[in-house]
Scaffold this active site. Structure first.
Site, PDB file in Angstrom:
ATOM      1  N   GLU A   1      26.162  42.526   7.939  1.00  0.00           N
ATOM      2  CA  GLU A   1      25.060  41.792   7.316  1.00  0.00           C
ATOM      3  C   GLU A   1      23.953  41.614   8.345  1.00  0.00           C
ATOM      4  O   GLU A   1      24.211  41.334   9.517  1.00  0.00           O
ATOM      5  CB  GLU A   1      25.553  40.427   6.834  1.00  0.00           C
TER       6      GLU A   1
ATOM      7  N   GLU B   1      15.601  33.600   7.573  1.00  0.00           N
ATOM      8  CA  GLU B   1      16.484  32.543   7.076  1.00  0.00           C
ATOM      9  C   GLU B   1      16.150  31.219   7.743  1.00  0.00           C
ATOM     10  O   GLU B   1      15.854  31.154   8.928  1.00  0.00           O
ATOM     11  CB  GLU B   1      17.951  32.886   7.341  1.00  0.00           C
TER      12      GLU B   1
END
Length: 343
Positions: free
Chosen positions: A159, A164
């Site tokens: 990932e 974020e």
């Protein structure tokens, strides 16, 4: 991004949570000695060919709308395409900008769920140069936006979290999650090497993620123009990440500093300087840990990350109370100019 729990919150100081946030050690999300990091940071000039260009009226046709329960336990109802369009939560403006929004007009009960969007690219990728131009990103109390990619059988396929953050966070976090066998090995060898590695601060050097520790190997930016309000007031900017056999690197550029080669669709990462985040392949076989990735853009609320961080984020009341009030989501919108994929 994503699939997160946040045990680290119990020992992270409030000053960190208010914009210098360390990711949770528990967060399920959906090689040899290191050579000189100076040499590793040099990205030789190469020619990149445009493969996919997500922009304009066709944007929503090339992504799937996720409608299941949020794997990160967020207080959201992810909408299918028809409902998202009908409710005005997903649309393309006349100028070609794609908008993905959280419902900012409905009142929901405390403890209830609010409508939101999570989309996944229909195409998968095994490497490439990915350039994403965002005019704005979601932010606010209870809000947890992310732009990321993920492979199958998490964490086996890896990932890559490019954007974020949560709540009142002011700088962006970049993270990799992998199976066993990856770390930012040379990052622990000295400050001079760290400085040559990336412009951001290293939060954690271990990329391997498991049920006990899912922090991944993360960098936290120091520039407040990289996330949330500070990003949006400058009309956004560009995040570019290069994924190849030498490693994974992320650069970010505010609107007034986007390189001319990116604008001309002739990107040359060798001219972009030190990346914001950098995971060289010296301590990680990239090909075996990152494969068959779909791009993902979503906004969830509260959940394992934003919910756990809420009490120390300078936000009023509880996270559930924030979700209930639609006025908290006036700025919970992605405005996407384009996402370009080069090979």
């Amino acid at each position: 991004m994503r699939w997160v729990s946040a045990l680290i919150l119990s020992f992270v100081p409030a000053s960190v949570l208010a914009g210098k946030f360390h990711e949770s050690p528990v967060r399920p999300r959906h090689g040899g000695r290191s050579r000189s990091l100076v040499a590793r940071n040099n990205t030789a000039s190469r020619t990149f060919v445009l493969k996919d260009y997500y922009h304009g009226q066709s944007f929503l046709d090339e992504w799937d709308f996720f409608t299941g329960d949020d794997p990160t336990h967020g207080s959201v109802n992810f909408q299918n395409r028809d409902d998202a369009v009908k409710k005005g939560l997903a649309f393309v403006q006349d100028d070609g900008t794609t908008v993905l929004a959280v419902d900012d007009f409905s009142t929901v009960p405390v403890g209830g769920k609010r409508d939101s969007i999570r989309i996944t690219s229909q195409k998968t990728y095994n490497n490439g140069l990915f350039i994403a131009d965002f005019f704005s990103m979601p932010h606010g109390c209870s809000v947890w936006p992310a732009y990321w990619s993920v492979g199958p059988n998490w964490p086996a396929g890896g990932e890559i979290d490019v954007i974020e953050g949560v709540n009142t966070q002011t700088t962006n976090q970049y993270t990799l999650h992998t199976s066993q066998g990856c770390d930012i090995g040379a990052a622990t060898q000295g400050k001079s090497l760290v400085a040559n590695l990336a412009t951001s601060n290293i939060l954690n050097a271990q990329c391997a993620s498991s049920g006990n520790d899912n922090r991944g190997c993360a960098f936290l930016d120091t520039d407040t123009s990289t996330f949330g309000h500070g990003f949006n007031v400058l009309a956004g900017g560009v995040f570019a990440h290069l994924w190849d056999s030498t490693g994974i690197k992320v650069w970010r550029f505010s609107r007034d500093s986007i390189p001319a080669d990116i604008t001309a669709k002739k990107p040359d990462p060798s001219s972009w300087g030190t990346p914001a985040a950098n995971w060289p392949s010296t301590n990680c076989d990239i090909a075996s840990h990152f494969f068959s990735h779909n791009l993902v853009i979503d906004t969830t609320l509260c959940g394992d990350f934003a919910g756990s961080a809420y009490a120390n984020s300078g936000c009023p009341g509880s996270c559930a109370q924030a979700v209930a009030d639609p006025t908290n989501f006036k700025f919970a919108k992605w405005n996407i100019n384009y996402i370009a994929v080069y090979e």
